[in-house]
Design a protein around this motif. Structure first.
Motif, PDB file in Angstrom:
ATOM      1  N   ALA A 176       0.845  -1.201   0.000  1.00  9.34           N
ATOM      2  CA  ALA A 176       0.000   0.000   0.000  1.00  9.34           C
ATOM      3  C   ALA A 176       0.876   1.246   0.000  1.00  9.34           C
ATOM      4  O   ALA A 176       2.006   1.221   0.478  1.00  9.34           O
ATOM      5  CB  ALA A 176      -0.873   0.003   1.252  1.00  9.34           C
ATOM      6  N   THR A 177       0.316   2.338  -0.495  1.00  7.37           N
ATOM      7  CA  THR A 177       0.986   3.642  -0.377  1.00  7.37           C
ATOM      8  C   THR A 177       0.255   4.452   0.697  1.00  7.37           C
ATOM      9  O   THR A 177      -0.516   3.895   1.473  1.00  7.37           O
ATOM     10  CB  THR A 177       0.944   4.398  -1.723  1.00  7.37           C
ATOM     11  N   SER A 214       0.236   7.662   3.852  1.00  8.46           N
ATOM     12  CA  SER A 214       1.048   8.054   5.015  1.00  8.46           C
ATOM     13  C   SER A 214       1.269   6.887   5.967  1.00  8.46           C
ATOM     14  O   SER A 214       2.330   6.784   6.593  1.00  8.46           O
ATOM     15  CB  SER A 214       0.343   9.151   5.819  1.00  8.46           C
ATOM     16  N   PRO A 236       1.884   3.527   5.871  1.00  7.53           N
ATOM     17  CA  PRO A 236       3.010   2.578   5.839  1.00  7.53           C
ATOM     18  C   PRO A 236       4.386   3.216   5.698  1.00  7.53           C
ATOM     19  O   PRO A 236       5.372   2.483   5.578  1.00  7.53           O
ATOM     20  CB  PRO A 236       2.684   1.691   4.632  1.00  7.53           C
ATOM     21  N   LEU A 256      -1.161  -2.001  -4.600  1.00 10.65           N
ATOM     22  CA  LEU A 256      -2.609  -2.082  -4.449  1.00 10.65           C
ATOM     23  C   LEU A 256      -3.363  -1.259  -5.479  1.00 10.65           C
ATOM     24  O   LEU A 256      -4.413  -1.660  -5.946  1.00 10.65           O
ATOM     25  CB  LEU A 256      -2.968  -1.464  -3.102  1.00 10.65           C
ATOM     26  N   ASP A 257      -2.815  -0.078  -5.782  1.00 12.70           N
ATOM     27  CA  ASP A 257      -3.598   0.829  -6.615  1.00 12.70           C
ATOM     28  C   ASP A 257      -2.728   1.894  -7.278  1.00 12.70           C
ATOM     29  O   ASP A 257      -1.559   2.064  -6.934  1.00 12.70           O
ATOM     30  CB  ASP A 257      -4.722   1.502  -5.793  1.00 12.70           C
ATOM     31  N   TYR A 261       1.533   6.764  -7.398  1.00 13.56           N
ATOM     32  CA  TYR A 261       1.883   5.765  -6.393  1.00 13.56           C
ATOM     33  C   TYR A 261       3.165   5.035  -6.787  1.00 13.56           C
ATOM     34  O   TYR A 261       3.912   4.571  -5.940  1.00 13.56           O
ATOM     35  CB  TYR A 261       0.712   4.803  -6.188  1.00 13.56           C
ATOM     36  N   ILE A 291      -6.114   1.922   5.704  1.00 13.91           N
ATOM     37  CA  ILE A 291      -7.582   2.002   5.672  1.00 13.91           C
ATOM     38  C   ILE A 291      -7.986   3.467   5.522  1.00 13.91           C
ATOM     39  O   ILE A 291      -7.369   4.355   6.130  1.00 13.91           O
ATOM     40  CB  ILE A 291      -8.202   1.351   6.940  1.00 13.91           C
ATOM     41  N   GLY A 292      -8.990   3.708   4.684  1.00 14.61           N
ATOM     42  CA  GLY A 292      -9.489   5.075   4.524  1.00 14.61           C
ATOM     43  C   GLY A 292     -10.433   5.430   5.665  1.00 14.61           C
ATOM     44  O   GLY A 292     -10.931   4.556   6.375  1.00 14.61           O
ATOM     45  N   HIS A 308     -12.393   2.323   3.369  1.00 19.00           N
ATOM     46  CA  HIS A 308     -11.961   1.687   2.118  1.00 19.00           C
ATOM     47  C   HIS A 308     -10.632   0.958   2.332  1.00 19.00           C
ATOM     48  O   HIS A 308      -9.856   1.297   3.218  1.00 19.00           O
ATOM     49  CB  HIS A 308     -11.889   2.684   0.949  1.00 19.00           C
ATOM     50  N   GLY A 314      -7.443  -0.478  -0.321  1.00 22.37           N
ATOM     51  CA  GLY A 314      -7.125  -0.137  -1.707  1.00 22.37           C
ATOM     52  C   GLY A 314      -7.990   1.078  -2.012  1.00 22.37           C
ATOM     53  O   GLY A 314      -8.208   1.945  -1.155  1.00 22.37           O
ATOM     54  N   ARG A 356      -4.317  16.538   0.380  1.00 27.50           N
ATOM     55  CA  ARG A 356      -3.103  17.012   1.059  1.00 27.50           C
ATOM     56  C   ARG A 356      -1.828  16.695   0.268  1.00 27.50           C
ATOM     57  O   ARG A 356      -0.811  17.313   0.484  1.00 27.50           O
ATOM     58  CB  ARG A 356      -3.020  16.429   2.474  1.00 27.50           C
TER      59      ARG A 356
HETATM   60  C1  F6R Z   1      -3.099   3.310  -0.679  1.00 25.26           C
HETATM   61  C2  F6R Z   1      -4.434   2.779  -0.459  1.00 25.26           C
HETATM   62  C3  F6R Z   1      -5.402   3.438   0.461  1.00 25.26           C
HETATM   63  C4  F6R Z   1      -4.749   3.970   1.739  1.00 25.26           C
HETATM   64  C5  F6R Z   1      -5.781   4.671   2.608  1.00 25.26           C
HETATM   65  C6  F6R Z   1      -5.144   5.312   3.823  1.00 25.26           C
HETATM   66  O1  F6R Z   1      -2.383   2.490  -1.573  1.00 25.26           O
HETATM   67  O2  F6R Z   1      -4.771   1.808  -1.046  1.00 25.26           O
HETATM   68  O3  F6R Z   1      -6.404   2.520   0.808  1.00 25.26           O
HETATM   69  O4  F6R Z   1      -4.168   2.910   2.440  1.00 25.26           O
HETATM   70  O5  F6R Z   1      -6.433   5.663   1.875  1.00 25.26           O
HETATM   71  O6  F6R Z   1      -4.283   6.328   3.405  1.00 25.26           O
HETATM   72  P1  F6R Z   1      -3.277   7.029   4.424  1.00 25.26           P
HETATM   73  O7  F6R Z   1      -2.323   5.978   4.862  1.00 25.26           O
HETATM   74  O8  F6R Z   1      -2.598   8.100   3.628  1.00 25.26           O
HETATM   75  O9  F6R Z   1      -4.105   7.539   5.552  1.00 25.26           O
END
Ligand code: F6R
Length: 252
Positions: free
Chosen positions: A35-36, A38, A40, A66-67, A80, A132-133, A137, A139, A166
């Motif tokens: 994942a990308t 903040s 990781p 992931l994306d 990414y 996780i968003g 969410h 990914g 951001r």
């Molecule tokens: C990133 C991804 C997203 C992020 C999520 C959290 O490749 O798939 O699901 O993991 O949006 O983002 P951060 O870590 O920036 O809060």
């Protein structure tokens, strides 16, 4: 599902580092899903340090991201692809023939299909790292996701666009579409680690760990995965039942 609640972001990153480094050490040909974002960054910094100090070898590792935003060239600092090179790939000895969803593919459905095929051909993902968003969410699988989807084109939610602004000049500059591994692709990984830190992730973590399994909260599907480790800091764990707010627990 196992949950590890740590005191800080640094400790969360260290716990994740033990799992990823252990995976690569025990199986040098591991296939990692990465994942990308903040969350990781600390994990990647630590893996770079482990590579430099004790020579953890990534030369046989395969990685799948992931994306990726659609239409964003790999050399664009907001892509990414660029993020992964800057924070990880250029700092360890992963071979350059790493694979990403091609954000600039002309035929997006064909590129998505090819991506899942490639994952299968490489033997499947051994360890998938997820953030996780705020809307739960994983990914870019936004609420009302189809659980059966493999890698596909997604339209980003307004909440995700706001959260990701951001990284851009302004909200307008955030791409509206992305390619993302689907829930099915993620669920086929043999082991999944989900990382979350900060109070703004507390609600999403609660839905993921103890909410109903529902497309309204995409991460909730992880409750049905056979081998998931959720690693959170105290703030992200703050809406979980009291017993999960410290230490490590097997939930079910
Ligand atoms: C990133 C991804 C997203 C992020 C999520 C959290 O490749 O798939 O699901 O993991 O949006 O983002 P951060 O870590 O920036 O809060």
């Amino acid at each position: 599902m196992r949950i590890i609640t740590t005191e800080s972001y640094q400790e969360m990153s260290l716990e994740a580092t033990k799992i990823v480094a252990g995976q690569v050490y025990l199986k040098p040909t591991s296939v990692l899903g990465l994942a990308t974002g903040s969350t990781p960054e600390g994990l990647y910094d630590n893996l770079v340090a482990v590579h430099r100090t004790i020579g953890l070898d990534f030369s046989e590792v395969t990685t799948f991201n992931l994306d990726e935003y659609i239409g964003m060239a790999p050399e664009n600092p907001q892509s990414y692809h660029y993020f992964m090179h800057k924070h990880f790939f250029d700092l360890v000895n992963v071979r350059p023939e790493n694979i990403f969803p091609d954000g600039c593919a002309e035929d997006v459905p064909a590129a998505c299909k090819a991506y899942d095929k490639l994952i299968r051909e490489k033997g499947g993902i051994d360890l998938q790292v997820l953030g996780i968003g705020r809307n739960a969410h994983i990914g870019f699988n936004e609420p009302d996701v189809k659980f059966e989807a493999t890698t596909h084109k997604v339209k980003l939610d307004d909440e995700t666009i706001q959260a990701n602004a951001r990284f851009f000049e302004d909200e307008e500059a955030v791409p509206r579409y992305a390619i993302s591994m689907g829930i099915k692709t993620i669920m086929l990984a043999r082991h999944v680690i989900l990382l979350a830190n900060g109070p703004e992730k507390a609600e999403a973590v609660k839905k993921a760990v103890c909410g109903s399994v529902s497309p309204a909260a995409p991460a909730s599907i992880l409750q049905l995965h056979q081998d998931v480790t959720v690693i959170v800091d105290r703030a992200a764990a703050s809406m979980l039942p009291e017993e999960y707010q410290h230490g490590a627990h097997e939930i079910f």
